[in-house]
Scaffold this motif. Structure first.
Motif, PDB file in Angstrom:
ATOM      1  N   CYS A 163      19.688  71.443 -67.671  1.00  0.00           N
ATOM      2  CA  CYS A 163      19.778  72.368 -67.045  1.00  0.00           C
ATOM      3  C   CYS A 163      18.335  72.695 -66.243  1.00  0.00           C
ATOM      4  N   TRP A 182      20.178  82.148 -67.114  1.00  0.00           N
ATOM      5  CA  TRP A 182      20.699  82.620 -68.722  1.00  0.00           C
ATOM      6  C   TRP A 182      20.008  83.251 -69.259  1.00  0.00           C
ATOM      7  N   GLY A 214      22.263  79.019 -63.631  1.00  0.00           N
ATOM      8  CA  GLY A 214      22.902  80.467 -64.428  1.00  0.00           C
ATOM      9  C   GLY A 214      23.176  81.108 -63.189  1.00  0.00           C
ATOM     10  N   THR A 215      23.386  82.487 -63.554  1.00  0.00           N
ATOM     11  CA  THR A 215      23.508  82.939 -62.094  1.00  0.00           C
ATOM     12  C   THR A 215      23.150  85.009 -63.318  1.00  0.00           C
ATOM     13  N   ALA A 238      23.298  85.573 -73.391  1.00  0.00           N
ATOM     14  CA  ALA A 238      24.916  85.224 -72.172  1.00  0.00           C
ATOM     15  C   ALA A 238      25.987  85.979 -72.596  1.00  0.00           C
ATOM     16  N   THR A 258      31.899  82.401 -69.082  1.00  0.00           N
ATOM     17  CA  THR A 258      30.988  82.905 -68.639  1.00  0.00           C
ATOM     18  C   THR A 258      31.056  83.178 -67.304  1.00  0.00           C
ATOM     19  N   VAL A 260      30.863  82.443 -63.355  1.00  0.00           N
ATOM     20  CA  VAL A 260      29.767  82.303 -62.247  1.00  0.00           C
ATOM     21  C   VAL A 260      29.311  81.809 -60.338  1.00  0.00           C
TER      22      VAL A 260
END
Ligand code: MLY
Length: 266
Positions: A163, A182, A214-215, A238, A258, A260
């Motif tokens: 990532c 994240w 991530g968002t 998270a 989670t 997204v």
């Protein structure tokens, strides 16, 4: 497959710079992966590093192997770069005067290990020694990372993922790897010469699947962050914790995924 994530755009957007490849203990051109699923080799047991065990390649991704120790379960797979010093051809252990060991959590009675080993190796497809790499790349002389530099990093909680990440802090020979988008739950400290961190562009070179960021917004300390859920503290990780009393934080049962909702396709 890189999704629609582009480092070039992302670095521009974030105004950040990529850590130079000289910071990493990685070869400039990723090591060629000539292994095949089903091949057997010797690997250090990650849970008991003094043991050398038999492992089977159960998957391939870029310059990495997904390995499973023979006699172990399928819940403890681990990933190694093909140029890792922790893997070697079958026969190496014995050649060096060692003895192959059952993996931690061997599913049979310890007394059945010799027969298990015999049957495992009989007729096995052994990875030929020519596809192993002679040595790991040399480590850089010193920790030359700087806070804010971007890199690609293995998510150690989900080690099949590599990532986009940022150096969050430096601590002697260690770097704090923080995952972009994240809130901290996946962050870890590692040595600057860890084999789990790679320069920007690594996955594009190996053909590994780089995850999009991530968002979850992360703002500078002491600032709250406004998200769909309302104002949140930057200390959160998270798992959304809004509206839950202290002491009951952590993962809420039945809410594993989670959401997204970012601008990158998955
Ligand atoms: N959706 C899973 C996995 C998260 C992976 C995070 N990495 C990519 C930093 C979860 O939320 O636990």
């Amino acid at each position: 497959y890189q999704g629609h994530f582009s480092w070039e755009k992302y670095l521009k957007e974030t105004g950040a710079s990529a850590a130079p490849s000289s910071c990493f203990k990685q070869s400039l051109t990723p090591p060629v992966n000539e292994f095949k699923v089903g091949m057997k080799l010797e690997a250090q047991d990650p849970r008991n590093t003094t043991s050398t065990c038999i492992a089977t390649v159960v998957g391939l991704t870029g310059s990495r192997l997904r390995l499973r120790l023979d006699g172990s379960d399928n819940k403890n797979d681990f990933w190694r770069l093909v140029d890792s010093s922790e893997i070697q051809p079958i026969g190496s252990c014995e050649k060096n005067g060692g003895m192959l060991q059952p993996p931690l959590g061997f599913r049979l009675n310890a007394s059945s290990w010799p027969m298990f080993l015999l049957k495992t190796l009989n007729g096995a497809e052994m990875a030929p020694s020519r596809i192993f790499h002679k040595q790991e790349p040399p480590p850089p002389e010193k920790n030359s990372f700087q806070v804010g530099m971007k890199l690609e990093a293995v998510d150690r909680k989900n080690p099949h993922f590599i990532c986009p990440a940022t150096v969050g802090a430096l601590r002697g020979v260690e770097v704090l790897v923080t995952f972009d988008g994240w809130r901290g739950a996946f962050d870890y400290h590692c040595r600057y010469d860890s084999r789990d961190i790679f320069p920007v562009g690594w996955c594009a070179l190996t053909g590994d699947n780089l995850q999009p960021p991530g968002t979850k917004a992360v703002l500078p300390k002491s600032l709250g962050v406004l998200t769909e859920g309302g104002v949140e503290s930057p200390a959160m990780n998270a798992t959304p914790t809004v509206g839950r009393p202290p002491g009951q934080r952590g993962r809420k049962p039945g809410r594993r995924k989670t959401k997204v909702t970012g601008s990158w396709s998955q």
